[in-house]
Scaffold this motif. Structure first.
Motif, PDB file in Angstrom:
ATOM      1  N   ASN A  42     -23.036 -19.893  95.801  1.00 44.69           N
ATOM      2  CA  ASN A  42     -24.211 -19.440  95.255  1.00 44.69           C
ATOM      3  C   ASN A  42     -25.390 -20.433  95.211  1.00 44.69           C
ATOM      4  OD1 ASN A  42     -23.185 -16.726  95.092  1.00 44.69           O
ATOM      5  ND2 ASN A  42     -22.263 -17.277  93.371  1.00 44.69           N
ATOM      6  N   MET A  43     -24.707 -21.494  95.233  1.00 45.47           N
ATOM      7  CA  MET A  43     -25.920 -22.947  94.883  1.00 45.47           C
ATOM      8  C   MET A  43     -26.989 -23.082  96.147  1.00 45.47           C
ATOM      9  SD  MET A  43     -23.375 -25.901  93.493  1.00 45.47           S
ATOM     10  CE  MET A  43     -22.528 -25.892  91.839  1.00 45.47           C
ATOM     11  N   GLY A  44     -28.050 -23.354  95.677  1.00 42.14           N
ATOM     12  CA  GLY A  44     -29.113 -23.641  96.387  1.00 42.14           C
ATOM     13  C   GLY A  44     -29.356 -25.065  96.844  1.00 42.14           C
ATOM     14  N   ALA A  45     -30.197 -25.357  97.586  1.00 44.00           N
ATOM     15  CA  ALA A  45     -30.550 -26.730  97.835  1.00 44.00           C
ATOM     16  C   ALA A  45     -30.838 -27.690  96.777  1.00 44.00           C
ATOM     17  CB  ALA A  45     -31.657 -27.171  99.137  1.00 44.00           C
ATOM     18  N   GLU A  46     -31.675 -27.018  95.858  1.00 41.21           N
ATOM     19  CA  GLU A  46     -32.028 -27.797  94.494  1.00 41.21           C
ATOM     20  C   GLU A  46     -31.039 -28.060  93.315  1.00 41.21           C
ATOM     21  OE1 GLU A  46     -35.093 -25.333  92.760  1.00 41.21           O
ATOM     22  OE2 GLU A  46     -36.617 -25.916  94.205  1.00 41.21           O
ATOM     23  N   ASP A  47     -29.988 -27.069  93.613  1.00 44.83           N
ATOM     24  CA  ASP A  47     -28.815 -27.233  92.733  1.00 44.83           C
ATOM     25  C   ASP A  47     -27.801 -28.529  93.062  1.00 44.83           C
ATOM     26  OD1 ASP A  47     -29.499 -25.318  91.024  1.00 44.83           O
ATOM     27  OD2 ASP A  47     -28.622 -23.531  92.412  1.00 44.83           O
ATOM     28  N   ILE A  48     -27.859 -28.548  94.619  1.00 45.46           N
ATOM     29  CA  ILE A  48     -27.030 -29.501  95.038  1.00 45.46           C
ATOM     30  C   ILE A  48     -27.613 -30.995  94.804  1.00 45.46           C
ATOM     31  CG2 ILE A  48     -25.861 -30.355  97.164  1.00 45.46           C
ATOM     32  CD1 ILE A  48     -25.845 -27.700  98.462  1.00 45.46           C
ATOM     33  N   GLU A  49     -29.015 -30.782  94.973  1.00 46.79           N
ATOM     34  CA  GLU A  49     -29.837 -32.143  94.850  1.00 46.79           C
ATOM     35  C   GLU A  49     -29.759 -32.660  93.207  1.00 46.79           C
ATOM     36  OE1 GLU A  49     -31.545 -35.743  95.805  1.00 46.79           O
ATOM     37  OE2 GLU A  49     -30.745 -34.104  97.176  1.00 46.79           O
ATOM     38  N   ARG A  50     -29.547 -31.689  92.471  1.00 47.59           N
ATOM     39  CA  ARG A  50     -29.358 -32.187  90.938  1.00 47.59           C
ATOM     40  C   ARG A  50     -28.024 -32.489  90.612  1.00 47.59           C
ATOM     41  NH1 ARG A  50     -30.229 -27.065  89.163  1.00 47.59           N
ATOM     42  NH2 ARG A  50     -32.528 -27.431  89.549  1.00 47.59           N
ATOM     43  N   ILE A  51     -27.118 -32.045  91.422  1.00 44.46           N
ATOM     44  CA  ILE A  51     -25.605 -32.521  91.056  1.00 44.46           C
ATOM     45  C   ILE A  51     -25.778 -33.972  91.673  1.00 44.46           C
ATOM     46  CG2 ILE A  51     -23.421 -32.367  91.584  1.00 44.46           C
ATOM     47  CD1 ILE A  51     -23.492 -29.457  92.143  1.00 44.46           C
ATOM     48  N   ARG A  52     -26.189 -34.201  92.682  1.00 42.16           N
ATOM     49  CA  ARG A  52     -26.516 -35.613  93.246  1.00 42.16           C
ATOM     50  C   ARG A  52     -26.989 -36.620  92.464  1.00 42.16           C
ATOM     51  NH1 ARG A  52     -25.462 -36.638  98.527  1.00 42.16           N
ATOM     52  NH2 ARG A  52     -25.702 -34.424  99.013  1.00 42.16           N
TER      53      ARG A  52
END
Length: 316
Positions: A42-52
């Motif tokens: 369910n994660m989007g690209a913005e969520d993944i970048e925030r984790i990074r």
């Protein structure tokens, strides 16, 4: 001696820095992305970048290294990427299990290898020497994971004499229970270590017995046992000291394969888990601990050389 130790410590600093740079670069260049372990469908690209960004993995590699180095110099090894726990706490938790396992294996290996190897060397090409040579070749050739699996199969699954994995039985905290769990992994370490140590000690014993000072002792009427104990043993200890110095990192890093096969909760199994999860703070922590122990081991070996053979101290 103090000046020599300070000089060696000063030489170790750039070496450790170089090791840290190479290790950090290799980890970062390894295939895979630790962020993927946190990604859900369910994660989007913005969520993944925030984790990074939260993990500090969005910065250039050299910036990440400098930040890591700054924290290490202040005594902070950072936090695990996988479980977010302090790296130092996890290393200290696993350290006693590894030191107990590896220390037992190392001490028993030396105790067993020295007398039987010297006896074999003093009876070169006889029956006992040939048997030990065969044993040594087998021990060097057999993979440790295969030997460990065979021990589990026969002594745990078939005979039910010993536990197959872990360090403790659930609900039991006795020393005897820990010793029972340690028999099989220690046996693997003994088989591998003794096989290697015997080659060094046996060959050195044979070469020492051909020296003139040994022939003089025989001329004085000394027996073989007396010559081995009083004269040859001191010279045979030199390669043993080298082995001990090179083995000190294993007291920290542990035996990755052996600990994984027997699910021993030490530094080795922690390192395997960290490699699979690309948990670079854990990997770097274990690497630096091992590197420091290698430097300390070499320094201790050099000091012990002078104790065993005073001529080395005078030539230094």
């Amino acid at each position: 001696m103090r000046r020599y130790i300070l000089r060696r410590v000063g030489q170790a600093v750039p070496l450790l820095l170089f090791i840290s740079i190479i290790s950090f670069a290799l980890i970062k260049l390894a295939p895979g992305d630790p962020v993927l372990s946190f990604v859900t469908p369910n994660m989007g690209a913005e969520d993944i970048e925030r984790i990074r960004q939260n993990l500090g993995l969005d910065k250039p590699m050299y910036v990440q290294y400098l930040l890591w180095l700054k924290n290490v110099l202040s005594g902070d090894l950072g936090y695990s990427i996988v479980n977010h726990r302090p790296v130092m706490d996890q290393l200290l938790e696993r350290l006693p299990a590894t030191v107990g396992l590896m220390g037992t294996g190392l001490v028993l290996s030396i105790i067993i290898a020295i007398p039987i190897s010297m006896y074999a060397g003093s009876h070169k090409n006889r029956f006992f020497d040939r048997i030990l040579s065969l044993f040594s070749y087998i021990g060097i050739s057999i993979p440790s994971f295969w030997f460990g699996i065979m021990l589990i199969y026969f002594f745990a699954l078939k005979l039910h004499w010993l536990p197959s994995m872990g360090m403790r039985t659930i609900g039991s905290d006795s020393i005897l229970d820990i010793m029972k769990h340690g028999i099989l992994p220690v046996t693997v370490l003994l088989f591998m270590n003794v096989s290697v140590y015997m080659r060094y000690i046996r060959s050195n014993t044979i070469s020492q017995l051909e020296e003139d000072y040994v022939q003089i002792q025989y001329a004085y009427g000394s027996t073989t046992g007396t010559v081995l104990r009083r004269h040859v043993l001191k010279n045979v200890l030199l390669p043993v000291i080298t082995i001990l110095g090179m083995s000190l990192p294993e007291l920290i890093a542990g035996a990755f394969i052996t600990e994984s096969v027997f699910s021993w909760p030490g530094m080795g199994s922690l390192g395997i888990t960290a490699v699979h999860g690309l948990d670079y703070p854990i990997i770097m922590g274990i690497t630096m601990f091992s590197s420091i122990m290698l430097v300390v081991g070499n320094l201790v070996a050099d000091i012990l050389y002078g104790v065993v053979d005073p001529r080395i101290k005078t030539m230094r």
